[in-house]
Design an enzyme around this catalytic site. Structure first.
Site, PDB file in Angstrom:
ATOM      1  CG  HIS A 428      16.739 -13.275  -3.128  1.00  0.00           C
ATOM      2  ND1 HIS A 428      15.373 -13.487  -3.236  1.00  0.00           N
ATOM      3  CD2 HIS A 428      16.879 -12.109  -2.437  1.00  0.00           C
ATOM      4  CE1 HIS A 428      14.723 -12.501  -2.620  1.00  0.00           C
ATOM      5  NE2 HIS A 428      15.601 -11.656  -2.138  1.00  0.00           N
ATOM      6  CG  ASN A 429      20.917 -13.866  -9.074  1.00  0.00           C
ATOM      7  OD1 ASN A 429      21.211 -12.681  -8.965  1.00  0.00           O
ATOM      8  ND2 ASN A 429      20.007 -14.311  -9.951  1.00  0.00           N
ATOM      9  CB  SER A 430      26.378 -13.297  -7.218  1.00  0.00           C
ATOM     10  OG  SER A 430      26.520 -13.520  -8.606  1.00  0.00           O
ATOM     11  CB  THR A 431      22.931 -10.510 -10.788  1.00  0.00           C
ATOM     12  OG1 THR A 431      23.669 -11.465 -11.562  1.00  0.00           O
ATOM     13  CG2 THR A 431      22.691  -9.255 -11.613  1.00  0.00           C
ATOM     14  CG  HIS A 432      19.557  -9.017  -5.004  1.00  0.00           C
ATOM     15  ND1 HIS A 432      18.824  -7.849  -5.080  1.00  0.00           N
ATOM     16  CD2 HIS A 432      19.616  -9.331  -3.671  1.00  0.00           C
ATOM     17  CE1 HIS A 432      18.447  -7.475  -3.861  1.00  0.00           C
ATOM     18  NE2 HIS A 432      18.925  -8.362  -2.989  1.00  0.00           N
ATOM     19  CG  HIS A 468      22.092  -8.017   1.219  1.00  0.00           C
ATOM     20  ND1 HIS A 468      22.732  -7.872  -0.003  1.00  0.00           N
ATOM     21  CD2 HIS A 468      20.766  -8.102   0.934  1.00  0.00           C
ATOM     22  CE1 HIS A 468      21.829  -7.853  -0.962  1.00  0.00           C
ATOM     23  NE2 HIS A 468      20.623  -8.002  -0.426  1.00  0.00           N
ATOM     24  CG  ASP A 469      19.620 -11.299   0.086  1.00  0.00           C
ATOM     25  OD1 ASP A 469      19.135 -11.554   1.207  1.00  0.00           O
ATOM     26  OD2 ASP A 469      19.101 -10.504  -0.720  1.00  0.00           O
ATOM     27  CG  ASP A 588      17.553  -5.695   0.168  1.00  0.00           C
ATOM     28  OD1 ASP A 588      18.028  -6.388  -0.749  1.00  0.00           O
ATOM     29  OD2 ASP A 588      16.805  -6.151   1.058  1.00  0.00           O
ATOM     30  CD  GLN A 640       7.223  -4.727  -9.459  1.00  0.00           C
ATOM     31  OE1 GLN A 640       7.920  -3.741  -9.259  1.00  0.00           O
ATOM     32  NE2 GLN A 640       7.482  -5.905  -8.906  1.00  0.00           N
TER      33      GLN A 640
END
Length: 691
Positions: A428-432, A468-469, A588, A640
Site C-alpha cells: 500500500h504505497n504510491s505505486t499501488h 484512495h489509500d 483497486d 491467491q
C-alpha cells in the site's frame, strides 16, 4: 400472559405499551395546591412540583381554587385540611358532610390522605407515587375513551371478542351493515351468530390457527346479515394481547393502508407475509425460511463453510471483511501515525508535462495499454510514479480544464498526496495508487463506461483513485480495531482506513491554496464532486464487497441483458453511482487480471505486508487476524487461488459483461492456472524453483 400467546407477540405488545408510557410521560401533570396560607408544607410541594417538572398553581381561597380548577382541570389537587377555620376541605369538593371519618373525604373525591411532612423529598416522592398511580391511570382511561370514540365514528365495521370468542363490542357501522342491534350480540359466542355457507369449509380453522399463533389474518370473508343475505367483506382480524380479545375490521370499500413510511425491504417482507396466508404448508414453511434470511443484516455476504474446509478463504474474509475481534483487556496498541507531509521542497519536480525527463516519458509511452508496466515507472521515478503518471493521465482527461486550475496547482497536489503514501509499505504505497489510477483511466476509456458517466464523474473517479489509500499504515482495519488505534477510536471501528483516506485527502487539498485543485470551481459543483469522491473511496472497503457486486449485477447487468437498446438505464443517477463504485473496486484489486509477471510481483508484495502484520500481532499479543499468513508456513499460491475464487472471478465476470474486457479475463485465466499449477506441485513460493 397465557401460555398460548407466542413470545414474539408479547415482545411487540411490550413495545407498544412502552410507547404509550412514553407518551403519557410527555404530558405534563397539572397540580393545584389549595393552601389557606403559604408555609413550609406548601413550599415543599411547590419545590417537588418544580423538580418533577409538573405545572403548579397555588390558590388560597375556595373561590380562587374553584375558578382555577374550572379553567385548567388539574390532574392532581392537593387541599390543606389543617386549617379548617379558613375553609372546609371536603366542602370545597362536595358540600355534604355526614360523619367524622375518612368516608366523607372519599365521597367528596379525595383518594389519598397525606400526613403533614414538610420534608421536600417526602413531598416529591408523594407526588411521584400519585402521578405513576392514579394520575397515569386517568390518562389511560382518557386514551381508552378517545379510542372508543374513534371506533364509534369509524366507517369500518368493527367487532371485538374475548379470547373465548364472546362478542364484547360492535360499533354503529357494524350494526348498520349487518342489521343487528348491539344488545342482540353482546355476550353471545361467535358460533351462535349465523354463518354464510359461501366460505370455504376450512377457512374458520385457518383463521383460528393464525390467531392462536398471535398473527394477523386478512382476506375475503362472507358474512350473513340478520336478514339472511350474504355479504362479501375484506376482513382484517388482529389478536390484541393483554386485552383478552381480538378485533375484526371489515372494510366495505377498500383496505385502509398504513400511513407509516416503509423501507423497501419491509414492503418485500409484507408481501411475503401476505402470500403465506394463502399458501400450502410446504410453501409457507419455505417462505418462513426466506423471511428469516431477509431479516439478517448481511444479505450480500456469502456464508462460508467450516474453518477446516478452506482456511485461506476464511482468513482472507476475516482479515478483509470484518472489523476485527474486540479486546477488552486494556492492552491497547497506539499506532504511530506520521504527521501529514507538506509539499517536499527538495524534490526536483517538473513544472509541466513538457519538462518530464525523457527516460520517464519513454516509460509512460505505453500508459494507454492494460499491459503497462507500473514497476518500470516506479524504478524510473525513484518510487514517485504517482506524480508523473497523474500529470499525464489528468492531462489526457482534461482535469485542469474541468477544475479551472493551473497545471502547477495540480502538480503540487499530486506531490502532496504522493508524499503522504508510505514508501515503507511493501504494497500500500504510491505505486499501488498509481496502478489503481492507471486501471481507472483504462476503464474510463471503455465505450459503455463513457456512455454511462458525465465529465464530473470521470474527474471524481481519477481523484478518488489517486487518494484512495493515502496514509495507509500497511495494516488492515481488523488490526487497527484490535489494537485500539487512534484511527479506530476516531471512526468507531467502522470503515476506519477508508474514512481516514477520504478525510485526509480533503484536508491536504484544501488547507493550502498552492495545492487546492478545488479552489476555482463553484460551490455546488465542489459539493457534488466531493460526495462522488468520498463515495468511491468508501466503496473500496471490503466489508460491503458483495453488496456492491450484487447491486451492480441486479441493477445493471441483468436489465442490460434483457434490453436490446440501452435506453436510459445507464445514465440514471443511481446507476451511475453503481458504475463508479464497481469501476474503482475493480481497479483497486485488479492485480490478478494483470500480465503474469506483474501479477506475481503484486502477490509477493501483498503477502509480505500480511506477513509483517502477523509478525506484529504476535509481538504485541494481539489476535492474529489471518493465521495462514505466517511467513514460515504460508502457501502464496493457495492464498491467491482463494482470493481469485472468492473475490475476483464473479466481480470481473460482471464488469467484463458491462465494459467488454476480454484481455483482462484472459490474463485472469492464465494467472489462475499458474497458481493452480504451483499448488498442485505443493509449492508455497511465488515461482517454481529453477530447473
Amino acid at each position: 400472559m397465557g401460555e398460548k400467546q407466542p413470545k414474539k407477540n408479547f415482545i411487540n405488545t411490550q413495545k407498544r405499551l412502552n410507547f404509550l408510557e412514553i407518551k403519557y410521560k410527555e404530558i405534563l401533570t397539572d397540580v393545584l395546591l389549595v393552601f389557606a396560607k403559604e408555609d413550609s408544607q406548601s413550599n415543599g410541594f411547590c419545590w417537588a412540583c418544580e423538580k418533577a417538572n409538573y405545572r403548579c398553581s397555588l390558590a388560597h381561597t375556595p373561590e380562587s381554587a374553584l375558578e382555577c380548577f374550572s379553567e385548567k382541570h388539574h390532574d392532581l389537587v392537593i387541599v390543606d385540611h389543617r386549617h379548617s377555620r379558613h375553609f372546609d376541605a371536603e366542602a370545597l369538593c362536595r358540600p355534604d358532610r355526614e360523619e367524622a371519618s375518612v368516608m366523607p373525604l372519599i365521597n367528596a373525591g379525595f383518594n389519598r390522605r397525606y400526613v403533614e411532612n414538610a420534608n421536600m423529598m417526602a413531598c416529591y416522592n408523594e407526588l411521584l407515587q400519585l402521578e405513576h398511580g392514579e394520575v397515569r391511570a386517568q390518562f389511560k382511561l382518557r386514551a381508552c375513551n378517545a379510542i372508543f370514540t374513534a371506533l364509534e365514528q369509524s366507517q369500518d365495521a368493527i367487532e371485538i371478542t374475548s379470547e373465548d370468542q364472546v362478542i364484547q363490542y360492535v360499533n354503529p357501522a357494524y350494526e348498520a351493515i349487518m342489521g343487528y342491534q348491539q344488545g342482540e350480540l353482546l355476550g353471545k359466542e361467535i358460533i351462535e351468530v349465523p354463518k354464510s355457507e359461501k366460505n370455504k369449509p376450512d377457512l374458520l380453522e385457518t383463521i383460528n390457527t393464525c390467531i392462536r399463533k398471535g398473527k394477523e389474518w386478512q382476506g375475503i370473508y362472507y358474512a350473513k346479515k340478520k336478514n339472511g343475505d350474504n355479504i362479501q367483506q375484506n376482513v382484517k382480524i388482529t389478536p390484541v394481547i393483554g386485552q383478552g380479545g381480538s378485533q375484526r375490521r371489515h372494510s366495505s370499500m377498500a383496505r385502509i393502508h398504513s400511513m407509516t413510511i416503509e423501507a423497501p425491504i419491509t414492503k418485500v417482507i409484507n408481501i411475503i407475509n401476505a402470500a403465506q396466508e394463502s399458501s400450502p404448508m410446504p410453501v409457507a414453511e419455505a417462505l418462513d425460511r426466506v423471511l428469516e434470511i431477509l431479516r439478517t443484516t448481511e444479505l450480500y455476504s456469502p456464508q462460508l463453510g467450516t474453518k477446516d474446509e478452506d482456511p485461506h478463504t476464511n482468513d482472507l474474509v476475516g482479515g478483509l471483511m470484518t472489523d476485527g475481534l474486540r479486546r477488552l483487556s486494556g492492552n491497547e496498541y497506539i499506532l504511530s501515525t506520521k504527521q501529514p507531509h507538506h509539499l517536499p521542497s527538495h524534490l526536483a519536480t517538473p513544472l509541466s508535462l513538457n519538462d518530464i525527463p525523457p527516460r520517464i516519458a519513454q516509460t509512460m509511452e505505453t500508459e494507454g495499454s492494460w499491459d503497462f508496466d507500473i514497476f518500470n515507472l516506479e524504478a524510473a521515478t525513484m518510487k514517485r510514479p504517482l506524480t508523473y503518471l497523474g500529470l499525464k493521465i489528468f492531462s489526457k482527461f482534461g482535469v485542469c480544464e474541468f477544475l479551472n486550475c493551473p497545471e502547477a496547482t495540480l502538480r503540487s497536489w499530486l506531490q502532496v498526496i504522493e508524499a503522504n503514501y508510505h514508501s515503507s509499505n511493501s504494497y500500500h504505497n504510491s505505486t499501488h495508487a498509481a496502478d489503481v489510477l492507471h486501471a481507472t483511466a483504462y476503464f474510463l476509456c471503455k465505450e459503455r463506461v463513457k456512455q454511462s458517466l458525465d465529465p464530473i464523474d470521470e474527474v471524481a473517479a481519477l481523484i478518488a483513485a489517486t487518494v484512495h489509500d493515502v496514509d495507509h499504515p500497511g495494516r488492515t482495519n481488523s488490526f487497527l480495531c484490535n489494537a485500539g488505534s487512534e484511527l479506530a477510536i476516531l471512526y468507531n471501528d467502522t470503515a476506519v482506513l477508508e474514512s481516514h483516506h477520504a478525510a485526509l485527502a480533503f484536508q491536504l487539498t484544501t488547507r493550502d491554496d498552492k495545492c487546492n485543485i478545488f479552489k476555482y470551481i463553484e460551490r455546488n459543483e465542489y459539493r457534488t464532486l466531493r460526495q462522488a469522491v468520498i463515495d468511491m473511496v468508501l466503496a473500496t472497503e471490503m466489508t460491503k464487497h458483495f453488496e456492491h457486486v450484487n447491486k451492480f449485477v441486479n441493477s445493471i447487468n441483468k436489465p442490460l441483458a434483457a434490453l436490446e437498446e440501452n435506453g436510459s438505464i445507464l445514465t440514471s443517477p443511481e446507476n451511475r453511482i453503481l458504475v463508479k463504485r464497481m469501476l474503482i473496486k475493480c481497479a483497486d484489486i485488479s492485480n490478478p487480471c494483470r500480465p503474469l509477471e506483474l501479477c506475481i510481483e503484486w502477490a509477493g508484495r501483498i503477502s509480505e505486508e500480511y506477513f509483517a502484520q502477523t509478525d506484529e500481532e504476535k509481538r504485541q499479543g494481539l489476535p492474529v487476524v489471518m493465521p495462514v499468513f505466517d511467513r514460515h508456513t504460508c502457501s502464496i499460491p493457495k492464498s491467491q487461488i482463494s482470493f481469485i475464487d472468492y473475490f475476483i472471478t464473479d466481480m470481473f465476470d460482471a464488469w467484463d459483461a458491462f465494459a467488454d474486457l476480454p484481455n483482462l479475463m484472459q490474463h485472469l485465466d492464465n494467472n489462475f492456472k499458474y497458481w493452480k499449477g504451483l499448488d498442485e506441485r505443493k509449492l508455497h513460493s511465488l515461482r517454481p524453483p529453477p530447473e
